[in-house]
Enzyme design. Structure first.
Site, PDB file in Angstrom:
ATOM      1  CG  HIS A 219      -1.976  -1.100   1.127  1.00  0.00           C
ATOM      2  ND1 HIS A 219      -2.906  -1.176   0.120  1.00  0.00           N
ATOM      3  CD2 HIS A 219      -2.184  -2.182   1.927  1.00  0.00           C
ATOM      4  CE1 HIS A 219      -3.657  -2.253   0.308  1.00  0.00           C
ATOM      5  NE2 HIS A 219      -3.244  -2.868   1.395  1.00  0.00           N
TER       6      HIS A 219
ATOM      7  CG  HIS B 180     -10.840  36.916 -44.297  1.00  0.00           C
ATOM      8  ND1 HIS B 180      -9.932  36.313 -43.484  1.00  0.00           N
ATOM      9  CD2 HIS B 180     -11.064  38.132 -43.733  1.00  0.00           C
ATOM     10  CE1 HIS B 180      -9.629  37.109 -42.460  1.00  0.00           C
ATOM     11  NE2 HIS B 180     -10.305  38.219 -42.599  1.00  0.00           N
TER      12      HIS B 180
END
EC number: 4.2.1.59
Length: 464
Positions: free
Chosen positions: A288, A366
């Site tokens: 753990h 554009h």
């Protein structure tokens, strides 16, 4: 592995004694919303505090993983979390009326059975995987522990244990597909060596320990007097040693059951990272303490990656909303329906995709010979992405209009041209109040920020 997040269809309760506290508790898994994650709630305490299943909340690692937040503590969470990870459940509230989940038979299988009994529910959001980007290594040379994570478009784990024991010896266990979890990992029980039992009792641990919920490994000669003492300690009428070195009449479910249980513990502890993982993880002698230290190391990497704040886009994955679903939600139409996909949507955040092609009408003027996506189109596309988020908060979104109220702090970082794919990310800056939404937005191309702005909009019912 699942692409979508999942919760459960209905609440389900399991009951039993806690391994270390010895306290009987009822634990109820409850459905939870998108991006909720795993949270425990101590309903037996004043104000019923919530504890996030997060590596940063770990406060004790004595033979189990204990988390604490808001003045509430939850012991031994790893078996519960492993069941959720193994079933690929993402969002659950876990109510507890005691300090510790029931140990059941020492494995995760009873939790899996309970969750299966109510069924899983798919949610309308993609799983937020953390993909291991490169090798991550954790070492504790004093204990001979090493955990390594490697990149992989999947979830695979291998655990190796070596207890220098004539009974156990060296063992390893692997999971190469999460479909194996329920049958091959979930039933594997916790274990303890005989010589550890008395010390654990004296440490005020394993108060709920029993031969029915743990395997006791006997790796030395035991005299009759000691067996009598153990019978009294374990409150059992008779304790025996089986030939293979397992106390009493417990049969191992797998020859390498201890290694498989260590793998189960590893899966549960890594859930504390807070996100599902894609990677291959190799663990030598895990425990753990090492598991949680490794989880914290991964969490640190996630935080560092989050600073960049760049959403990922995999065109192979099914989107949260395709163009038909978007068109059913937004009122815009050609040539002003500017979003192609929604790839993430939750209560506060949305991510949309726009593919830029030379066929778009504004490129005629554009700019001829030097096509550049107009900034105003980027803002409108970002606003439409945000509109999906706002409309997701109401029933019948087709009955509402969304109107721009303002744009602030808008900055263009680089030009966008045909062939680019823009990823728009919008996030609410505050809860929507009186139909007004304020959000921040960012636009990315190839991982680079190309535009950002803050926007506000109102949501108005069409018949108002």
């Amino acid at each position: 592995m699942n692409d979508k997040q999942h919760t459960i269809n209905a609440p389900v309760t399991v009951s039993g004694i806690g391994l270390h506290t010895g306290v009987v508790s009822n634990m109820t898994f409850k459905p939870a919303p998108i991006n909720h994650g795993y949270k425990f709630q101590r309903i037996d305490l004043p104000d019923q505090p919530v504890v996030d299943a997060d590596a940063d909340n770990v406060v004790d690692l004595s033979r189990g993983t204990t988390i604490e937040q808001n003045g509430a503590r939850v012991n031994t969470v790893e078996h519960t979390l492993a069941a959720l990870v193994g079933l690929q459940i993402d969002n659950v509230l876990i109510e507890l009326d005691g300090p510790e989940p029931p140990i059941m038979d020492g494995s995760s299988i009873e939790f899996v059975k309970a969750l299966r009994s109510v069924g899983l529910q798919e949610q309308n959001a993609l799983r937020n995987y953390f993909e291991i980007p490169s090798g991550i290594t954790y070492k504790d040379e004093s204990r001979g522990v090493e955990i390594v994570a490697l990149p992989l478009d999947d979830y695979r784990l291998t655990a190796m244990v070596d207890y220098n024991s004539p009974v156990l010896g060296s063992q390893h266990a692997s999971i190469t597909n999460l479909s194996q979890f329920e049958g091959e990992i979930a039933p594997c029980r916790t274990f303890v060596f005989l010589h550890e039992l008395e010390a654990l009792y004296k440490q005020n641990l394993i108060k709920g320990g029993d031969l029915d919920n743990a395997i006791v490994i006997v790796d030395r000669v035991v005299k009759d007097e000691e067996l009598s003492y153990l019978s009294e300690l374990l409150k059992k009428p008779k304790v025996q040693v089986k030939e293979e070195g397992v106390l009493n009449n417990t049969d191992l479910r797998f020859k390498n059951e201890p290694a498989r249980h260590k793998l189960l513990d590893l899966m549960g502890d890594l859930a504390l990272i807070g996100r599902p993982i894609k990677g291959q993880i190799l663990a030598a002698r895990p425990g753990h303490a090492a598991n949680v230290a490794f989880a914290k190391k991964v969490k640190k990497m996630i935080r560092e990656a989050a600073i960049k704040n760049v959403p990922t886009y995999d065109p192979k994955k099914k989107p949260v909303m395709d163009i038909n679903q978007i068109a059913a939600t937004l009122p815009h139409r050609y040539p002003f329906l500017l979003i192609d996909k929604i790839i993430h949507l939750d209560e506060t955040t949305v991510t949309g995709v726009k593919n830029i092609t030379m066929n778009e009408p504004f490129f005629q003027g554009h700019f001829p010979g030097n096509p550049v996506l107009p900034g105003i189109i980027q803002i409108e596309a970002m606003a439409q992405t945000g509109g999906i988020l706002v409309l997701s908060t109401v029933d019948n979104p087709e009955d509402y209009w969304t109107y721009f109220l303002g744009v602030d702090r808008c900055r263009f970082k680089r030009k966008v041209i045909p062939g680019d794919t823009i990823i728009f990310k919008c996030e609410l800056l505050a809860p929507i109040k009186r139909g007004v939404a304020k959000m921040s937005g960012q636009a990315f191309v190839a991982g680079q920020l190309v535009m950002e702005a803050e926007m506000s909009a109102s949501i108005v019912k069409k018949d108002a």
